[in-house]
Structures are given as C-alpha cells and as structure tokens.
Enzyme design. Structure first.
Site, mmCIF file in Angstrom:
data_model
loop_
_atom_site.group_PDB
_atom_site.id
_atom_site.type_symbol
_atom_site.label_atom_id
_atom_site.label_comp_id
_atom_site.label_asym_id
_atom_site.label_seq_id
_atom_site.Cartn_x
_atom_site.Cartn_y
_atom_site.Cartn_z
ATOM 1 N N GLY A 101 0.786 -1.254 0.039
ATOM 2 C CA GLY A 101 -0.041 -0.122 -0.027
ATOM 3 C C GLY A 101 0.883 1.283 -0.063
ATOM 4 O O GLY A 101 0.349 2.303 0.492
ATOM 5 N N ASP A 119 8.468 8.184 -5.573
ATOM 6 C CA ASP A 119 8.066 6.637 -5.782
ATOM 7 C C ASP A 119 9.231 6.059 -6.162
ATOM 8 O O ASP A 119 10.022 6.188 -7.248
ATOM 9 C CB ASP A 119 6.888 6.794 -6.425
ATOM 10 C CG ASP A 119 5.968 5.455 -6.086
ATOM 11 O OD1 ASP A 119 6.250 4.903 -4.955
ATOM 12 O OD2 ASP A 119 4.926 5.282 -6.923
ATOM 13 N N GLU A 120 8.796 4.653 -5.638
ATOM 14 C CA GLU A 120 9.858 3.618 -6.314
ATOM 15 C C GLU A 120 11.180 4.058 -6.446
ATOM 16 O O GLU A 120 12.016 3.693 -7.342
ATOM 17 C CB GLU A 120 9.106 3.468 -7.771
ATOM 18 C CG GLU A 120 7.875 2.571 -7.673
ATOM 19 C CD GLU A 120 7.498 1.963 -8.994
ATOM 20 O OE1 GLU A 120 6.926 0.768 -9.106
ATOM 21 O OE2 GLU A 120 7.390 2.572 -10.102
ATOM 22 N N CYS A 161 1.200 -16.379 6.539
ATOM 23 C CA CYS A 161 1.360 -17.293 7.875
ATOM 24 C C CYS A 161 1.017 -16.414 9.040
ATOM 25 O O CYS A 161 0.952 -16.781 10.144
ATOM 26 C CB CYS A 161 2.731 -17.908 8.020
ATOM 27 S SG CYS A 161 4.102 -16.657 8.340
ATOM 28 N N CYS A 200 7.004 -13.475 4.354
ATOM 29 C CA CYS A 200 7.943 -13.372 5.730
ATOM 30 C C CYS A 200 9.201 -14.064 5.275
ATOM 31 O O CYS A 200 9.376 -14.720 4.359
ATOM 32 C CB CYS A 200 7.504 -13.863 7.146
ATOM 33 S SG CYS A 200 7.423 -15.503 6.980
HETATM 34 ZN ZN LIG Z 1 5.210 -16.420 6.415
#
Ligand SMILES: [Zn+2]
Length: 195
Positions: free
Chosen positions: A14, A86-87, A146, A181
């Site tokens: 976002g 940006d970016e 997760c 993650c």
């Molecule tokens: Zn994960």
C-alpha cells in the site's frame, strides 16, 4: 529542512496509497508537493499520472536513469515544501547520492517510498544507500499468509513455480509477486513453488 524520510516495505504493502495520501495532506495544509518517479524508458522530465488501487491519483515527474533529480528540482520555478519520490529502488546509486546531497545543499525535505529487497532477497542498490543515510526510516507493514510480518517478495509463474529470472524486478506485474515473511520466502525458494 533537509530531512529525508524513507518508507520501505515489500510489494503490495500500500505504499502508493500512502504516498498519494501524504501529497493530499500537504495540499490540505496549504503546502506544495511534487511527486517524482523513476522512468524505465528514456523520457526525461515528462509528466505522468500516478494512481493507487483505491482511486487516488496525481501527476508526477518521470526521471530516466541518466537524469539528476537535483537538475529537475533546481529548474522548478518554485521550490516545493516537500518532494515525494516513488519507487526509489529503481533509482541508480549516483541518483540516490545526488538526491541526498541536494536535500542538504538546497534544504529540501524528501519523503521516499520503495522496496527494500528484490525477489531474491537482495537489497536494491539505491534502497541500501537510503537505508544507510535517511534521517528517518519507516517500515510499511504487510502480512504474510502465515500471519507474520512480510519482509520479502517472491516472483512466480502462473503455475506457482518460482521465477528466478535475471531482471531484478519486472515492472507492472504485481500479480506475479507475493509478499512473504523471511521464513516462508526461504521455504518457497527451497521448494521452487509458492505453494
Ligand atoms: Zn510467512
């Protein structure tokens, strides 16, 4: 004020919405802002529109890899209160250093948005310059499947197999990237699949 703030995160966190919201907030306070974005082609100083998935949009300046952001800014008729970029992961290292130096010499405040690392888990060169030098670092958080905080991104083919192509990042293909993650990222690379 020469403050440089770097908002970093993974893809689909976002960042573009935050960026447009920041520009909107400055406008509401009667302050001027401009938005700059790296261009993948050779157009210099061209105007483009930056849009987010929630419907906000604003014009922005495009800079090519040979372009100096300091040249663009010192050529403006009026100094903006804030420059939003940006970016920033797509900037070159010389462009990143030029921006940092300009912030000091012109006392120009910047807000930067970008990715910290690519889909191989390696830092983007310009992002590591900003991680090392920004006055303030702010993490834009998003969640892995997760439930842990996502810090990495994988690129995958339609069938879910991991894509380790040569380009550091493909532009405009957000649907083929997934934020994860570090643990899920490592397992996905090991299995060769996002599943
Ligand atoms: Zn994960």
């Amino acid at each position: 004020m020469s403050k440089v703030t770097f908002y970093y995160g993974t893809m689909n966190a976002g960042k573009t919405t935050l960026l447009l919201q920041a520009a909107f907030n400055y406008r509401e306070q009667g302050l001027t802002s401009i938005i700059i974005k790296p261009s993948i082609d050779t157009r210099i100083g061209n105007q483009a529109v930056i849009a987010s998935r929630v419907g906000l949009h604003q014009e922005c300046y495009l800079v090519s890899p040979e372009d100096k952001i300091s040249d663009l800014l010192s050529g403006l008729s009026e100094k903006p209160d804030i420059v939003i970029v940006d970016e920033v992961h797509f900037l070159s290292v010389p462009q990143a250093i030029d921006l940092l130096n300009y912030s000091v010499f012109a006392e120009q405040a910047f807000i930067l948005y970008g990715l910290r690392n690519d889909y191989k888990g390696q830092a983007f060169p310009a992002s590591s310059v900003f991680m090392a030098n920004a006055d303030s670092l702010k993490e834009v958080k998003t969640i892995c499947r997760c439930g842990k905080k996502a810090t990495h991104v994988v690129r995958y083919f339609e069938d879910g197999s991991i894509d380790l192509g040569h380009e550091q990042i493909q532009i405009g293909g957000n649907e083929r990237y997934r934020s994860m993650c570090r643990s899920c990222h490592t397992h996905s690379l090991e299995k060769g699949s996002i599943f």
